[in-house]
Write an enzyme that holds these catalytic residues in place. Structure first.
Site, short mmCIF file in Angstrom:
data_model
loop_
_atom_site.label_atom_id
_atom_site.label_comp_id
_atom_site.label_asym_id
_atom_site.label_seq_id
_atom_site.Cartn_x
_atom_site.Cartn_y
_atom_site.Cartn_z
N LYS A 78 16.40 -27.94 -1.06
CA LYS A 78 16.55 -26.86 -1.30
C LYS A 78 17.42 -26.38 -3.51
O LYS A 78 17.96 -27.13 -3.24
CB LYS A 78 18.39 -26.19 -0.84
CG LYS A 78 19.27 -25.48 -0.57
CD LYS A 78 18.72 -24.20 0.41
CE LYS A 78 19.30 -23.21 0.15
NZ LYS A 78 18.63 -22.53 -0.95
N LYS B 27 24.51 -31.14 -6.23
CA LYS B 27 25.25 -30.44 -6.16
C LYS B 27 25.37 -30.06 -4.94
O LYS B 27 26.65 -30.14 -4.70
CB LYS B 27 24.09 -28.97 -7.15
CG LYS B 27 25.16 -27.79 -7.24
CD LYS B 27 24.67 -26.85 -7.94
CE LYS B 27 24.12 -26.56 -9.00
NZ LYS B 27 23.11 -26.13 -9.62
N LYS C 83 13.96 -28.28 -7.08
CA LYS C 83 14.00 -27.46 -8.34
C LYS C 83 12.80 -26.88 -8.82
O LYS C 83 11.40 -27.36 -8.10
CB LYS C 83 14.23 -27.76 -9.42
CG LYS C 83 15.03 -26.16 -10.60
CD LYS C 83 16.14 -25.98 -9.82
CE LYS C 83 16.86 -25.19 -11.09
NZ LYS C 83 18.18 -24.75 -10.10
N THR D 254 27.33 -16.99 -6.65
CA THR D 254 27.89 -17.93 -8.12
C THR D 254 28.38 -18.04 -8.63
O THR D 254 29.83 -18.26 -9.32
CB THR D 254 26.51 -18.57 -9.12
OG1 THR D 254 25.34 -18.24 -7.68
CG2 THR D 254 26.51 -19.19 -9.85
N ASN E 167 22.69 -12.27 -13.66
CA ASN E 167 23.20 -11.98 -12.69
C ASN E 167 25.56 -13.59 -12.36
O ASN E 167 25.96 -12.61 -11.93
CB ASN E 167 22.66 -13.68 -11.60
CG ASN E 167 23.55 -13.33 -10.33
OD1 ASN E 167 24.17 -14.00 -9.83
ND2 ASN E 167 22.95 -12.64 -8.84
N SER F 145 23.75 -19.12 -0.59
CA SER F 145 23.10 -19.55 0.02
C SER F 145 22.38 -20.29 1.39
O SER F 145 21.91 -20.36 2.87
CB SER F 145 21.73 -20.30 -0.65
OG SER F 145 20.85 -19.75 -2.05
N1 LIG Z 1 21.32 -17.30 -9.93
C1 LIG Z 1 22.29 -18.40 -9.17
O1 LIG Z 1 22.98 -18.01 -8.33
C2 LIG Z 1 22.59 -19.37 -9.82
C3 LIG Z 1 22.09 -19.79 -11.70
N2 LIG Z 1 22.64 -21.34 -12.26
C4 LIG Z 1 22.14 -21.45 -12.98
O2 LIG Z 1 22.69 -20.18 -13.81
C5 LIG Z 1 22.76 -20.07 -15.50
C6 LIG Z 1 22.03 -18.26 -15.32
O3 LIG Z 1 21.43 -17.82 -14.75
P1 LIG Z 1 21.76 -16.39 -13.86
O4 LIG Z 1 22.60 -15.83 -14.01
O5 LIG Z 1 21.14 -16.78 -12.72
O6 LIG Z 1 19.89 -16.01 -14.62
P2 LIG Z 1 19.53 -14.36 -15.07
O7 LIG Z 1 18.94 -14.26 -15.40
O8 LIG Z 1 20.35 -13.32 -13.98
O9 LIG Z 1 20.29 -13.99 -16.46
C7 LIG Z 1 20.59 -14.89 -17.75
C8 LIG Z 1 21.23 -14.54 -18.48
O10 LIG Z 1 21.58 -15.30 -19.71
C9 LIG Z 1 21.46 -14.68 -20.83
N3 LIG Z 1 20.21 -15.63 -21.64
C10 LIG Z 1 19.35 -16.08 -22.14
N4 LIG Z 1 18.64 -16.93 -22.73
C11 LIG Z 1 19.63 -16.77 -23.80
C12 LIG Z 1 19.67 -17.66 -25.18
N5 LIG Z 1 18.67 -17.99 -25.47
N6 LIG Z 1 21.10 -16.75 -25.51
C13 LIG Z 1 21.79 -16.48 -24.49
N7 LIG Z 1 22.05 -15.31 -23.45
C14 LIG Z 1 20.69 -15.77 -22.74
C15 LIG Z 1 20.08 -13.09 -20.44
O11 LIG Z 1 19.66 -12.64 -21.29
P3 LIG Z 1 19.06 -11.40 -21.02
O12 LIG Z 1 19.83 -10.59 -20.34
O13 LIG Z 1 19.11 -10.02 -22.36
O14 LIG Z 1 17.34 -11.87 -20.92
C16 LIG Z 1 20.76 -12.92 -19.31
O15 LIG Z 1 21.94 -12.67 -19.81
C17 LIG Z 1 21.33 -20.72 -16.04
O16 LIG Z 1 21.36 -21.28 -16.70
C18 LIG Z 1 20.55 -20.37 -13.75
O17 LIG Z 1 19.91 -22.11 -14.05
C19 LIG Z 1 23.01 -21.13 -11.60
C20 LIG Z 1 23.46 -21.76 -10.05
C21 LIG Z 1 22.97 -20.35 -9.38
O1 LIG Z 2 21.04 -21.07 -3.91
C1 LIG Z 2 20.19 -22.15 -4.11
O2 LIG Z 2 19.74 -22.50 -3.33
C2 LIG Z 2 19.99 -22.45 -5.53
C3 LIG Z 2 20.47 -21.78 -6.84
C4 LIG Z 2 20.76 -22.65 -7.75
O3 LIG Z 2 19.63 -22.53 -8.74
C5 LIG Z 2 21.60 -23.87 -7.81
O4 LIG Z 2 22.18 -23.84 -7.74
O5 LIG Z 2 20.83 -24.24 -9.57
#
Ligand SMILES: NC(=O)C1=CN([C@@H]2O[C@H](COP(=O)(O)OP(=O)(O)OC[C@H]3O[C@@H](n4cnc5c(N)ncnc54)[C@H](OP(=O)(O)O)[C@@H]3O)[C@@H](O)[C@H]2O)C=CC1
Ligand SMILES: O=C(O)CCC(=O)C(=O)O
Length: 439
Positions: free
Chosen positions: A101, A118, A130, A213, A245, A373
């Protein structure tokens, strides 16, 4: 090495000149360094935990090595008729505890981060995986993105499945991408809502997954503050890197809890207000297509300054590797809460430890996403929808229980919270491996 090289995207058509001019090769080299350093960082942290556990070397190797890595090329005809080839991959780490997953990332610098540990920290019955496509999705039209996603499904459909490997959203992938994924997979394998999670709520998604998250991060901070006797969510100032997000939901929920979110950033800029930003207004501003830095409720800030902005709780919620030793020396907070995957390098981690800054590690902090999830997948299997309060309550319980487990290892073994989280996870994965046997 060979599999990492396959991560580098090749392009045909308009991009071929750039590739021949060396720009593409330089980008490939950057991606390769990024990918390998992130995988190495994870393994460095993991080895630190393994050193605390008296496991035989062969078992250690088993725990450090992914079970399967798949690299594929996606050939997509773009809107202008040109053909582009995108490299995509899926890495499956360990399925002793259940199906693989993990997230699916669309990014020019995809990295091989690891969710195996995790799912075990959160004590949900999965192994880790991943995947991603080496692409800048902002350069694709929606139609191109959909075509590329459908090609990805066709390319990897034999190694994914409801009981095999279940992808989910990650950076630049969302409910819409998951809906395409579910639809394409179902064409080949029959109706399969459980093959991906993070789907739209009206299409077999779970209430509460989108915010999960960020919400989980907020529960995690609450537990940490309690354990450190630092007071309540409302007593703290927060700075957040990333307003996607995870970052935006964390900001919203912390603000709703009475906390002061003093600075946030995205890839283009940042905004700050030492008295606290109105996150509701800020989200409306961004949803209307405006930039963060043009928000009238705060002052514009250089995005590089977000991590050093004075606050109590710093939340990196964007990309990996942003807190190296130099940044760690300048950070101006009491605790770092890793909502992003892999924001701190091992060298940065040492500096933070030396400075007495507590780090709440990613494998626990952002586990709310994979946890909900899991709830979505269970609902898909049941063909039943849970109430949102029920989802959030169950998530709260999972985050609290997981925190209690890692805090007790932290206290008993005298190790940092990151090592404690890996110890908890490794013990669970190993127990499953040993009980299943190796024949
Ligand atoms: N979504 C989920 O459920 C999960 C996410 N994560 C982790 O959380 C993190 C964020 O994911 P998520 O919110 O889903 O991703 P999104 O794509 O929704 O958002 C990413 C954010 O980071 C910003 N960003 C990208 N590059 C940079 C940079 N170089 N400097 C500063 N800001 C930056 C983006 O800016 P812009 O919008 O301007 O591009 C955006 O605001 C990742 O590391 C992901 O692996 C972990 C577990 C679950
Ligand atoms: O929802 C999931 O299965 C995984 C989300 C994710 O990308 C993470 O936990 O790093």
């Amino acid at each position: 090495m060979a599999s990492a090289l396959l991560l580098c995207g090749k392009q045909i058509g308009g991009a071929v000149g750039r590739l021949l001019a060396g720009e593409g090769l330089a980008a490939c080299a950057t991606q390769l360094r990024h990918a390998s350093s992130h995988a190495e960082n994870t393994n460095t942290f993991l080895r630190e935990a393994l050193n605390r556990l008296d496991y035989p070397e062969k078992l250690q190797n088993l725990l450090l090595t992914p079970r399967r890595e798949m690299s594929v090329e996606l050939v997509v005809q773009m809107d202008d008729g040109q053909i582009e080839v995108f490299n995509a991959y899926r890495v499956q780490h360990n399925n002793a505890r259940g199906p693989y997953k993990g997230g699916l990332r669309y990014h020019p610098q995809v990295d091989l981060d690891d969710v195996r540990r995790k799912t075990a920290v959160m004590d949900i019955p999965y192994g880790g995986a991943k995947g991603g496509v080496t692409v800048d999705p902002r350069k694709l039209s929606e139609r191109e993105l959909e075509k590329m996603t459908r090609k990805l499904v066709v390319a990897i459909k034999e190694i994914i499945g409801t009981y095999e490997d279940i992808p989910a959203p990650d950076m630049n992938t969302d409910a819409k991408v998951m809906a395409w994924f579910f639809d394409e997979y179902s064409k080949y394998k029959g109706f399969s809502p459980g093959v991906v999670t993070g789907k739209p709520v009206y299409l077999h998604g779970s209430l509460g997954r989108e915010a999960a998250t960020g919400r989980g991060t907020t529960f995690a901070i609450r537990e940490l503050l309690k354990a450190l006797h630092m007071g309540k969510l409302a007593d703290q100032k927060y700075a957040i890197q990333g307003f996607g997000n995870v970052g935006a939901w964390a900001a919203q929920l912390l603000w709703e809890a009475g906390g002061k979110v003093v600075a946030v950033s995205d890839v283009a800029g940042a905004v700050a207000n030492e008295h606290g930003l109105d996150i509701g207004e800020l989200r409306r501003h961004v949803a209307a297509g405006q930039t963060l830095s043009s928000f009238p409720g705060g002052g514009s800030l250089a995005k590089e300054d977000i991590l050093t902005f004075p606050c109590d709780v710093l939340i990196p919620a964007a990309i990996g590797g942003v807190i190296g030793p130099d940044m760690a020396a300048k950070i101006n907070c009491k605790v770092v809460v890793e909502a992003a995957n892999g924001p701190t390098t091992p060298e940065g981690d040492v500096v933070l430890r030396d400075r007495g800054i507590t780090v709440l590690p990613d494998i626990y902090t952002n586990g709310g996403g994979v946890t909900v999830s899991f709830f979505e997948w269970v609902q898909n299997l049941q063909n039943f929808k849970w109430e949102e309060e029920d989802v959030n309550r169950k998530l709260d319980r999972k985050m609290s229980d997981a925190f209690a487990a890692l805090w007790s290892v932290h206290r008993e073994m005298g190790v940092p919270l990151r090592t404690a989280a890996f110890v908890v996870a490794l013990q669970r994965v190993t127990r499953a491996e040993v009980h299943r046997g190796f024949d």
